[in-house]
Design a protein around this motif. Structure first.
Motif, PDB file in Angstrom:
ATOM      1  N   GLY A  13     -22.875 -38.496   6.449  1.00  0.00           N
ATOM      2  CA  GLY A  13     -22.110 -38.049   7.236  1.00  0.00           C
ATOM      3  C   GLY A  13     -23.622 -36.653   7.295  1.00  0.00           C
ATOM      4  N   ASP A  14     -23.658 -35.600   7.772  1.00  0.00           N
ATOM      5  CA  ASP A  14     -24.486 -35.425   7.763  1.00  0.00           C
ATOM      6  C   ASP A  14     -25.900 -34.876   6.939  1.00  0.00           C
ATOM      7  OD1 ASP A  14     -23.081 -33.966  10.321  1.00  0.00           O
ATOM      8  OD2 ASP A  14     -22.612 -31.950   8.903  1.00  0.00           O
ATOM      9  N   THR A  15     -25.673 -34.631   5.355  1.00  0.00           N
ATOM     10  CA  THR A  15     -27.079 -35.289   4.483  1.00  0.00           C
ATOM     11  C   THR A  15     -27.353 -36.581   5.185  1.00  0.00           C
ATOM     12  OG1 THR A  15     -25.423 -34.791   2.733  1.00  0.00           O
ATOM     13  CG2 THR A  15     -27.364 -35.902   2.805  1.00  0.00           C
ATOM     14  N   ARG A  16     -27.161 -37.802   5.918  1.00  0.00           N
ATOM     15  CA  ARG A  16     -27.781 -38.859   5.275  1.00  0.00           C
ATOM     16  C   ARG A  16     -28.936 -38.531   7.067  1.00  0.00           C
ATOM     17  NH1 ARG A  16     -26.740 -44.454   5.044  1.00  0.00           N
ATOM     18  NH2 ARG A  16     -27.653 -45.566   6.556  1.00  0.00           N
ATOM     19  N   LYS A  17     -28.652 -37.616   8.434  1.00  0.00           N
ATOM     20  CA  LYS A  17     -28.681 -36.987   9.390  1.00  0.00           C
ATOM     21  C   LYS A  17     -30.242 -36.448   8.868  1.00  0.00           C
ATOM     22  CE  LYS A  17     -24.943 -37.539  12.359  1.00  0.00           C
ATOM     23  NZ  LYS A  17     -23.945 -36.598  13.187  1.00  0.00           N
ATOM     24  N   ARG A  18     -29.298 -35.370   8.046  1.00  0.00           N
ATOM     25  CA  ARG A  18     -30.720 -34.582   7.570  1.00  0.00           C
ATOM     26  C   ARG A  18     -32.072 -34.588   7.049  1.00  0.00           C
ATOM     27  NH1 ARG A  18     -26.445 -31.353   6.038  1.00  0.00           N
ATOM     28  NH2 ARG A  18     -26.510 -32.070   3.797  1.00  0.00           N
ATOM     29  N   GLY A  25     -29.082 -30.085   0.230  1.00  0.00           N
ATOM     30  CA  GLY A  25     -27.967 -29.369  -0.574  1.00  0.00           C
ATOM     31  C   GLY A  25     -27.661 -30.904  -1.476  1.00  0.00           C
ATOM     32  N   VAL A  26     -28.091 -31.582  -2.252  1.00  0.00           N
ATOM     33  CA  VAL A  26     -27.765 -32.702  -3.023  1.00  0.00           C
ATOM     34  C   VAL A  26     -28.424 -32.550  -4.534  1.00  0.00           C
ATOM     35  CG1 VAL A  26     -27.288 -34.196  -0.662  1.00  0.00           C
ATOM     36  CG2 VAL A  26     -29.193 -34.328  -2.558  1.00  0.00           C
ATOM     37  N   SER A  27     -27.850 -33.173  -4.807  1.00  0.00           N
ATOM     38  CA  SER A  27     -28.587 -33.010  -6.342  1.00  0.00           C
ATOM     39  C   SER A  27     -29.738 -34.196  -6.897  1.00  0.00           C
ATOM     40  CB  SER A  27     -27.909 -33.514  -7.591  1.00  0.00           C
ATOM     41  OG  SER A  27     -27.388 -34.860  -7.946  1.00  0.00           O
ATOM     42  N   ASP A  28     -30.961 -33.892  -7.645  1.00  0.00           N
ATOM     43  CA  ASP A  28     -32.295 -34.873  -7.697  1.00  0.00           C
ATOM     44  C   ASP A  28     -31.869 -36.442  -8.063  1.00  0.00           C
ATOM     45  OD1 ASP A  28     -30.877 -33.741 -10.185  1.00  0.00           O
ATOM     46  OD2 ASP A  28     -32.954 -34.009 -10.784  1.00  0.00           O
ATOM     47  N   ALA A  29     -30.157 -36.246  -7.966  1.00  0.00           N
ATOM     48  CA  ALA A  29     -29.859 -37.441  -8.938  1.00  0.00           C
ATOM     49  C   ALA A  29     -29.453 -38.180  -7.705  1.00  0.00           C
ATOM     50  CB  ALA A  29     -28.670 -37.439  -9.992  1.00  0.00           C
ATOM     51  N   SER A  30     -28.913 -37.614  -6.792  1.00  0.00           N
ATOM     52  CA  SER A  30     -28.535 -38.293  -4.710  1.00  0.00           C
ATOM     53  C   SER A  30     -29.837 -39.166  -4.666  1.00  0.00           C
ATOM     54  CB  SER A  30     -28.034 -37.161  -4.434  1.00  0.00           C
ATOM     55  OG  SER A  30     -26.663 -36.701  -4.695  1.00  0.00           O
ATOM     56  N   VAL A  31     -31.183 -38.571  -4.455  1.00  0.00           N
ATOM     57  CA  VAL A  31     -32.407 -38.576  -4.323  1.00  0.00           C
ATOM     58  C   VAL A  31     -33.192 -39.571  -4.751  1.00  0.00           C
ATOM     59  CG1 VAL A  31     -34.228 -37.899  -3.577  1.00  0.00           C
ATOM     60  CG2 VAL A  31     -32.644 -35.692  -3.258  1.00  0.00           C
ATOM     61  N   SER A  32     -32.382 -40.069  -6.609  1.00  0.00           N
ATOM     62  CA  SER A  32     -33.513 -40.767  -7.071  1.00  0.00           C
ATOM     63  C   SER A  32     -32.947 -42.130  -6.762  1.00  0.00           C
ATOM     64  CB  SER A  32     -33.193 -40.822  -8.831  1.00  0.00           C
ATOM     65  OG  SER A  32     -33.640 -41.881  -8.833  1.00  0.00           O
ATOM     66  N   LYS A  33     -31.504 -41.992  -6.765  1.00  0.00           N
ATOM     67  CA  LYS A  33     -30.370 -43.039  -6.370  1.00  0.00           C
ATOM     68  C   LYS A  33     -30.792 -43.035  -4.968  1.00  0.00           C
ATOM     69  CE  LYS A  33     -26.413 -42.287  -8.987  1.00  0.00           C
ATOM     70  NZ  LYS A  33     -25.448 -41.139  -8.943  1.00  0.00           N
ATOM     71  N   GLN A  91     -20.517 -44.741  16.859  1.00  0.00           N
ATOM     72  CA  GLN A  91     -21.223 -45.588  16.020  1.00  0.00           C
ATOM     73  C   GLN A  91     -20.665 -45.525  14.571  1.00  0.00           C
ATOM     74  OE1 GLN A  91     -23.150 -47.248  18.142  1.00  0.00           O
ATOM     75  NE2 GLN A  91     -21.744 -46.909  19.489  1.00  0.00           N
ATOM     76  N   PRO A  92     -21.192 -46.375  13.768  1.00  0.00           N
ATOM     77  CA  PRO A  92     -20.885 -46.824  12.327  1.00  0.00           C
ATOM     78  C   PRO A  92     -22.181 -46.263  11.961  1.00  0.00           C
ATOM     79  CG  PRO A  92     -20.943 -48.155  13.636  1.00  0.00           C
ATOM     80  CD  PRO A  92     -21.404 -48.302  14.370  1.00  0.00           C
ATOM     81  N   GLU A  93     -22.073 -45.717  11.000  1.00  0.00           N
ATOM     82  CA  GLU A  93     -23.095 -44.686  10.502  1.00  0.00           C
ATOM     83  C   GLU A  93     -24.139 -45.631   9.704  1.00  0.00           C
ATOM     84  OE1 GLU A  93     -22.622 -42.586   6.529  1.00  0.00           O
ATOM     85  OE2 GLU A  93     -21.441 -40.880   7.014  1.00  0.00           O
ATOM     86  N   THR A  94     -24.320 -46.639   9.692  1.00  0.00           N
ATOM     87  CA  THR A  94     -24.776 -47.923   9.306  1.00  0.00           C
ATOM     88  C   THR A  94     -26.426 -48.440  10.940  1.00  0.00           C
ATOM     89  OG1 THR A  94     -23.438 -49.498  10.194  1.00  0.00           O
ATOM     90  CG2 THR A  94     -23.900 -48.990   7.947  1.00  0.00           C
ATOM     91  N   THR A  95     -25.691 -47.728  11.804  1.00  0.00           N
ATOM     92  CA  THR A  95     -26.728 -47.928  12.756  1.00  0.00           C
ATOM     93  C   THR A  95     -27.868 -46.481  12.573  1.00  0.00           C
ATOM     94  OG1 THR A  95     -25.982 -45.751  14.029  1.00  0.00           O
ATOM     95  CG2 THR A  95     -25.260 -48.611  15.004  1.00  0.00           C
ATOM     96  N   LEU A  96     -27.665 -45.221  12.385  1.00  0.00           N
ATOM     97  CA  LEU A  96     -28.813 -44.465  11.913  1.00  0.00           C
ATOM     98  C   LEU A  96     -29.729 -44.896  10.472  1.00  0.00           C
ATOM     99  CD1 LEU A  96     -26.474 -41.309  11.613  1.00  0.00           C
ATOM    100  CD2 LEU A  96     -28.207 -42.148  13.886  1.00  0.00           C
ATOM    101  N   GLU A  97     -30.668 -46.002  10.476  1.00  0.00           N
ATOM    102  CA  GLU A  97     -30.979 -46.192   9.681  1.00  0.00           C
ATOM    103  C   GLU A  97     -31.953 -45.861   8.880  1.00  0.00           C
ATOM    104  OE1 GLU A  97     -30.968 -50.139   8.692  1.00  0.00           O
ATOM    105  OE2 GLU A  97     -29.004 -50.243  10.305  1.00  0.00           O
ATOM    106  N   ALA A 111     -35.827 -32.783  -6.968  1.00  0.00           N
ATOM    107  CA  ALA A 111     -35.237 -32.131  -7.251  1.00  0.00           C
ATOM    108  C   ALA A 111     -35.976 -30.897  -6.302  1.00  0.00           C
ATOM    109  CB  ALA A 111     -35.428 -30.956  -8.638  1.00  0.00           C
ATOM    110  N   GLU A 112     -37.033 -30.451  -5.433  1.00  0.00           N
ATOM    111  CA  GLU A 112     -36.594 -30.115  -4.571  1.00  0.00           C
ATOM    112  C   GLU A 112     -35.957 -30.517  -3.259  1.00  0.00           C
ATOM    113  OE1 GLU A 112     -41.078 -27.653  -6.062  1.00  0.00           O
ATOM    114  OE2 GLU A 112     -41.559 -29.940  -4.686  1.00  0.00           O
ATOM    115  N   LEU A 113     -36.255 -31.771  -3.364  1.00  0.00           N
ATOM    116  CA  LEU A 113     -35.725 -31.856  -1.620  1.00  0.00           C
ATOM    117  C   LEU A 113     -34.522 -32.256  -1.725  1.00  0.00           C
ATOM    118  CD1 LEU A 113     -35.755 -33.392   0.691  1.00  0.00           C
ATOM    119  CD2 LEU A 113     -35.722 -35.828  -0.459  1.00  0.00           C
ATOM    120  N   GLY A 114     -34.009 -32.478  -3.104  1.00  0.00           N
ATOM    121  CA  GLY A 114     -32.583 -32.564  -3.004  1.00  0.00           C
ATOM    122  C   GLY A 114     -32.075 -31.076  -3.100  1.00  0.00           C
ATOM    123  N   LYS A 115     -32.786 -29.833  -3.314  1.00  0.00           N
ATOM    124  CA  LYS A 115     -32.462 -28.731  -2.876  1.00  0.00           C
ATOM    125  C   LYS A 115     -32.255 -28.720  -1.394  1.00  0.00           C
ATOM    126  CE  LYS A 115     -33.040 -23.688  -3.838  1.00  0.00           C
ATOM    127  NZ  LYS A 115     -34.564 -22.768  -5.128  1.00  0.00           N
TER     128      LYS A 115
END
Length: 87
Positions: A54-59, A36-44, A4-10, A29-33
């Motif tokens: 990938g696995d980050t999307r699932k988490r 396992g990603v940066s606070d900038a990623s969470v902001s985006k 299944q494509p990743e986009t099915t995980l809405e 920053a706390e959620l990112g930690k």
């Protein structure tokens, strides 16, 4: 087997992502930690400029689901959609 494509995980709508994080009382920053990603990623993710993969999307989706449950309880409902009664 067909993958299944990743986009099915809405993901939740962009305007819902920050309130979900705040339901846990977490900074970006706390959620990112925790994920396992940066606070900038969470902001985006919260602004809709990018999405987790990938696995980050699932988490992140598991986090969002748990946060939705917390918000439902705070709003007076339960996870099964029933409302609670006060005596």
């Amino acid at each position: 087997m067909r993958l299944q494509p990743e986009t099915t995980l809405e993901l939740p709508p962009v305007d819902r992502r920050k309130p979900l994080r705040e339901a846990f009382g977490l900074s970006q920053a706390e959620l990112g930690k925790q994920l396992g990603v940066s606070d900038a990623s969470v902001s985006k993710w919260e602004s809709g400029k990018s999405t987790p993969r990938g696995d980050t999307r699932k988490r992140y989706l598991a986090f969002c689901k748990a946060a939705e449950e917390i918000l439902k309880e705070r709003e007076g409902g339960t996870s099964d959609g029933a409302t609670t009664e006060e005596e």
